[in-house]
Design an enzyme around this catalytic site. Structure first.
Site, PDB file in Angstrom:
ATOM      1  CG  ASN A 209      -0.152  -0.239   2.500  1.00  0.00           C
ATOM      2  OD1 ASN A 209       0.746   0.520   2.816  1.00  0.00           O
ATOM      3  ND2 ASN A 209      -0.481  -1.292   3.232  1.00  0.00           N
ATOM      4  CG  ASP A 278      -6.626  -4.795   4.831  1.00  0.00           C
ATOM      5  OD1 ASP A 278      -6.008  -4.788   5.906  1.00  0.00           O
ATOM      6  OD2 ASP A 278      -7.272  -3.836   4.417  1.00  0.00           O
ATOM      7  CE  LYS A 288       1.971 -17.655  -3.657  1.00  0.00           C
ATOM      8  NZ  LYS A 288       3.324 -17.129  -3.525  1.00  0.00           N
ATOM      9  CG  PHE A 323      -3.620   5.148  13.211  1.00  0.00           C
ATOM     10  CD1 PHE A 323      -3.481   6.401  12.652  1.00  0.00           C
ATOM     11  CD2 PHE A 323      -2.963   4.874  14.401  1.00  0.00           C
ATOM     12  CE1 PHE A 323      -2.704   7.375  13.261  1.00  0.00           C
ATOM     13  CE2 PHE A 323      -2.182   5.830  15.024  1.00  0.00           C
ATOM     14  CZ  PHE A 323      -2.053   7.086  14.450  1.00  0.00           C
ATOM     15  CE  LYS A 337      -9.069  -0.789  12.600  1.00  0.00           C
ATOM     16  NZ  LYS A 337      -8.177  -0.174  11.569  1.00  0.00           N
ATOM     17  CE  LYS A 341     -10.253  -4.814  13.534  1.00  0.00           C
ATOM     18  NZ  LYS A 341      -9.735  -5.943  12.767  1.00  0.00           N
TER      19      LYS A 341
END
Length: 398
Positions: A209, A278, A288, A323, A337, A341
């Site tokens: 990313n 992710d 794959k 974050f 979240k 979490k």
């Protein structure tokens, strides 16, 4: 960072004396009140006018100079000093300071100082490695001095070895660590994750990313400056990690999960700022890449959820901050979240907002806790890091 702080910069008679001019400039840029004291030999390398121009203060050299106010000058300066920095320090001055000799303006002033003291030796390798010099530095440490070790490299005399004046920016980090902030986080262990992860597709390509690690690095640096013992788990990035921090380099989400969970039980505060990829390619190599309607596509599977694990295994008294980077419904998604979490705090931003997101030196953050929400204005990432740490310390002290 040094507004309202008084720094005595001692400059002694070595070839590295010219580098002290840049150091004085760096101190002024941090808004310190800088007072330079030069030895007589130092004046042979740099004119005092140089330092007077840079600091807007008189450069002191003579203990018996009559051109000053009535107060005993070296004592008055010693009283208001927040820090003493001798850079560069010759072997001769190291010996004097180690044994309490006070035969010039610099050594006399320092003997009257009760503030933190830093010294950066710079000299010929043979002089530096001489057991007498090493004993003198050991003595200085025993009296509370912090010795900034010289670098190894090519010296002005033509020799190669230890004794080179350290990078001025590193010296500044020592100064900032010592006096920039109150050490309200002393004794607290902080783990910060930063940077991207990479998931290999094959020996050449990987998924990742746009994270640069700047926000996490800022958090680690600010926590360190406030006295915390900091571990930074850092993904592959071009950013330079801060000094005085234990850096653990990782590459994949699996590396991140392994390194963080192995250390999590020892931490008082964990701040997960790393931007994890992710998804990763499926683990079975021949699966794959699949063919669908004549097109090749990549089969993916989710990575380990480090933050979820930390929330589920959080010990009593431990604080966990995550974050959330969103493109829509930022607050709603971040609050969900936070609950999902089992976090204590979440720092959320919208990557579409100007000045926020990846690769910038600024951020626009909303701090969301279990009971309150704070919207921060556009600010530098280090300022935002300070606000996050302030919020966590308030939670800890409740």
């Amino acid at each position: 960072m040094l507004t309202g702080k008084t720094v005595i910069l001692g400059v002694t008679g070595g070839i590295a004396a010219y580098k002290a001019a840049y150091l004085a400039s760096l101190l002024k840029k941090q808004h310190a009140d800088v007072h330079v004291i030069m030895t007589e030999h130092a004046k042979e390398f740099v004119n005092p006018i140089t330092f007077e121009t840079l600091t807007a203060n008189k450069c002191l050299t003579d203990t018996f100079d009559r051109n000053f106010q009535f107060q005993v000058e070296h004592v008055e300066l010693a009283k208001k000093a927040d820090l003493v920095l001798v850079a560069p320090a010759t072997a001769n001055v190291c010996a004097k300071l180690a044994h309490g000799l006070a035969d010039d303006m610099l050594t006399t002033t320092i003997l009257a100082c009760q503030c933190p003291k830093l010294i950066a030796p710079a000299m010929n390798t043979r002089m530096y490695e001489n057991p007498v010099t090493q004993d003198n530095l050991k003595t200085l440490r025993s009296y509370g001095w912090t010795v900034i070790e010289p670098e190894t490299g090519y010296l002005a005399c033509g020799d190669t070895g230890a004794g080179k004046f350290p990078d001025e920016h590193l010296v500044m980090e020592y100064v900032l660590k010592e006096i920039a902030f109150a050490h309200d986080m002393k004794g607290i262990r902080v783990l910060v994750t930063a940077g991207p992860t990479q998931e290999a597709v094959d020996p050449v390509r990987y998924l990742t990313n746009h994270s640069t690690g700047k926000m996490g690095i800022a958090l680690a640096r600010m926590a360190m400056m406030r006295g915390a013992e900091v571990t930074l788990v850092l993904g592959e990035t071009a950013q330079i990690p801060p000094a005085f921090v234990n850096v653990v380099m990782i590459r994949s989400a699996a590396d991140l999960f392994r390194e963080v969970t192995a250390r999590s039980g020892e931490q008082d505060i964990i701040i997960k700022a790393a931007a994890v990829a992710d998804y990763r390619p499926a683990t079975v190599s021949d699966e794959k890449v699949k063919k669908k309607d004549g097109e090749l596509y990549l089969q993916l599977e989710r990575t380990e959820d480090t933050l979820q694990y930390l929330g589920e295994h959080k010990r009593e008294g431990q604080l966990l901050c995550g974050f959330a980077m969103e493109t829509q419904d930022m607050e709603a998604n971040a609050k969900a979240k936070l609950e999902r979490k089992k976090l204590d705090l979440i720092a959320a931003n919208n990557v579409k907002v100007k000045g926020a997101g990846f690769g910038t030196d600024t951020n626009v953050i909303t701090l969301i806790g279990k009971k309150n929400t704070r919207h921060l204005e556009l600010m530098s990432k280090e300022a935002a890091a300070s606000e996050i740490l302030n919020e966590l310390m308030e939670m800890r002290n409740r």
